[in-house]
Design a protein around this motif. Structure first.
Motif, mmCIF file in Angstrom:
data_model
loop_
_atom_site.group_PDB
_atom_site.id
_atom_site.type_symbol
_atom_site.label_atom_id
_atom_site.label_comp_id
_atom_site.label_asym_id
_atom_site.label_seq_id
_atom_site.Cartn_x
_atom_site.Cartn_y
_atom_site.Cartn_z
ATOM 1 N N UNK A 8 0.866 -1.182 0.000
ATOM 2 C CA UNK A 8 0.000 0.000 0.000
ATOM 3 C C UNK A 8 0.901 1.230 0.000
ATOM 4 N N UNK A 9 0.736 2.075 -1.012
ATOM 5 C CA UNK A 9 1.602 3.244 -1.168
ATOM 6 C C UNK A 9 0.875 4.514 -0.772
ATOM 7 N N UNK A 10 1.603 5.420 -0.175
ATOM 8 C CA UNK A 10 1.028 6.717 0.187
ATOM 9 C C UNK A 10 2.132 7.756 0.274
ATOM 10 N N UNK A 11 1.718 9.000 0.200
ATOM 11 C CA UNK A 11 2.611 10.130 0.455
ATOM 12 C C UNK A 11 2.096 10.862 1.674
ATOM 13 N N UNK A 12 2.972 11.093 2.656
ATOM 14 C CA UNK A 12 2.591 11.694 3.922
ATOM 15 C C UNK A 12 3.449 12.917 4.184
ATOM 16 N N UNK A 20 7.547 9.463 0.998
ATOM 17 C CA UNK A 20 6.933 8.299 0.357
ATOM 18 C C UNK A 20 6.941 7.120 1.317
ATOM 19 N N UNK A 21 5.772 6.477 1.447
ATOM 20 C CA UNK A 21 5.623 5.324 2.329
ATOM 21 C C UNK A 21 5.172 4.109 1.527
ATOM 22 N N UNK A 50 11.902 5.267 -0.014
ATOM 23 C CA UNK A 50 10.677 4.909 0.690
ATOM 24 C C UNK A 50 10.935 4.599 2.161
ATOM 25 N N UNK A 51 9.956 4.927 2.983
ATOM 26 C CA UNK A 51 9.863 4.392 4.334
ATOM 27 C C UNK A 51 8.941 3.184 4.273
ATOM 28 N N UNK A 52 9.416 2.035 4.767
ATOM 29 C CA UNK A 52 8.661 0.791 4.699
ATOM 30 C C UNK A 52 8.086 0.454 6.077
#
Length: 227
Positions: A8-12, A20-21, A50-52
Motif C-alpha cells: 500500500x503506497x502513500x505520500x505523507x 513516500x511510504x 521509501x519508508x517501509x
C-alpha cells in the motif's frame, strides 16, 4: 501467477516534508516456488526513497525483517473492558458520517476523505464542550473471538483517554465490542480501568528518512483490509 506481495503506497507530510511510504501487506507464494519469495521482498525493499512499514508481521516474518534492518515499534498495548453503565456521559459520541465530515477540518478532513471507503476503517467523533477528537478504529479478533476494537487514530489523545468509558459503551451497544485495544503510542495516556497486554502484536518499520514517531497506522492494510 505463482506469488504475490501486496503493498500500500502513500505520500505523507512529515515535519513539512512530503515522504513516500510503502506498507507491506499480504505475502503469498505457492509452495513449489517458495525459494523465490525472498526475491519479491527484496525487490520491494530496493525501491529508493521509501519508508517501509510492516504492521502485521507473522511470527516467522519478524526475525526475517530484523535481518533486513527493520526496527520494532513500541507497541505497548492496553485492553479496556467495555462498560455498559450509562454514566458518566460528559462526552458525546457521534457516529453519523455526514455529521463527522461536516465537523472536520484540515488534515483530519483529508484523512476522513481518504479513508471513507476503506473496508476496515470505522469513524467516530468524540465531543466534550468545545473539544473534539476524531477517532478511527477497526474490528479485531483475538483468539478467533471477533469482539475487539483497535484504535488506529485519535486526533486528541487526552480527550480520548478521558472519554474511554463513553467510547467503550458506544462500541458495546452499537458494535458488540467487549474490549477496546489501544497502543499507548496511539491513544496517549493510559485510561482508567485498563489492563496491559503481556504480548502485544509486533509492528515494524525501516527508514533512513523518518523516525518511529512519524509512523502511524493510516493508509495501510490495517485500515484497508478487514479480517
Amino acid at each position: 501467477m505463482v506469488g504475490v506481495h501486496l503493498a500500500f503506497y502513500s505520500q505523507r507530510l512529515v515535519d513539512g516534508v512530503v515522504e513516500d511510504f510503502c506498507n507491506l501487506g499480504a505475502w503469498c507464494v505457492l509452495e513449489p516456488h517458495r525459494s523465490h519469495g525472498i526475491r519479491m521482498l527484496r525487490a520491494l525493499l530496493a525501491q529508493p526513497g521509501y519508508t517501509f512499514t510492516d504492521l502485521s508481521p507473522s511470527g516467522a516474518v519478524v526475525p526475517l525483517n530484523q535481518r533486513l534492518r527493520f526496527s520494532s515499534l513500541d507497541t505497548e498495548t492496553v485492553l479496556v473492558p467495555a462498560r455498559p453503565l450509562p454514566w458518566p456521559r460528559r462526552t458525546k459520541v457521534i457516529h453519523d458520517p455526514a455529521v463527522i465530515e461536516s465537523r472536520l477540518t484540515g488534515m483530519d478532513k483529508v484523512i476522513f476523505d481518504d479513508h471513507r471507503g476503506a473496508t476496515a476503517a470505522r469513524h467516530l467523533l468524540l465531543q466534550r464542550g468545545d473539544r473534539e477528537c476524531y477517532v478511527i478504529f477497526r474490528h479485531d479478533r483475538r483468539k478467533n473471538v471477533p469482539a475487539f476494537a483497535s484504535i488506529l487514530h485519535a486526533s486528541d489523545r487526552e480527550l480520548l483517554s478521558q472519554s474511554m468509558t463513553e467510547l467503550s459503551r458506544h462500541l458495546l451497544v452499537r458494535h458488540g465490542v467487549l474490549c477496546v485495544l489501544g497502543e499507548l503510542r496511539v491513544i496517549g495516556p493510559r485510561p482508567s480501568f485498563s489492563l496491559r497486554l503481556k504480548r502485544p502484536r509486533p509492528k515494524m518499520f525501516r527508514s533512513t528518512r523518518v523516525g518511529a514517531d512519524a509512523i502511524d497506522y493510516l493508509y495501510s492494510e490495517l485500515t484497508c483490509v478487514a479480517w
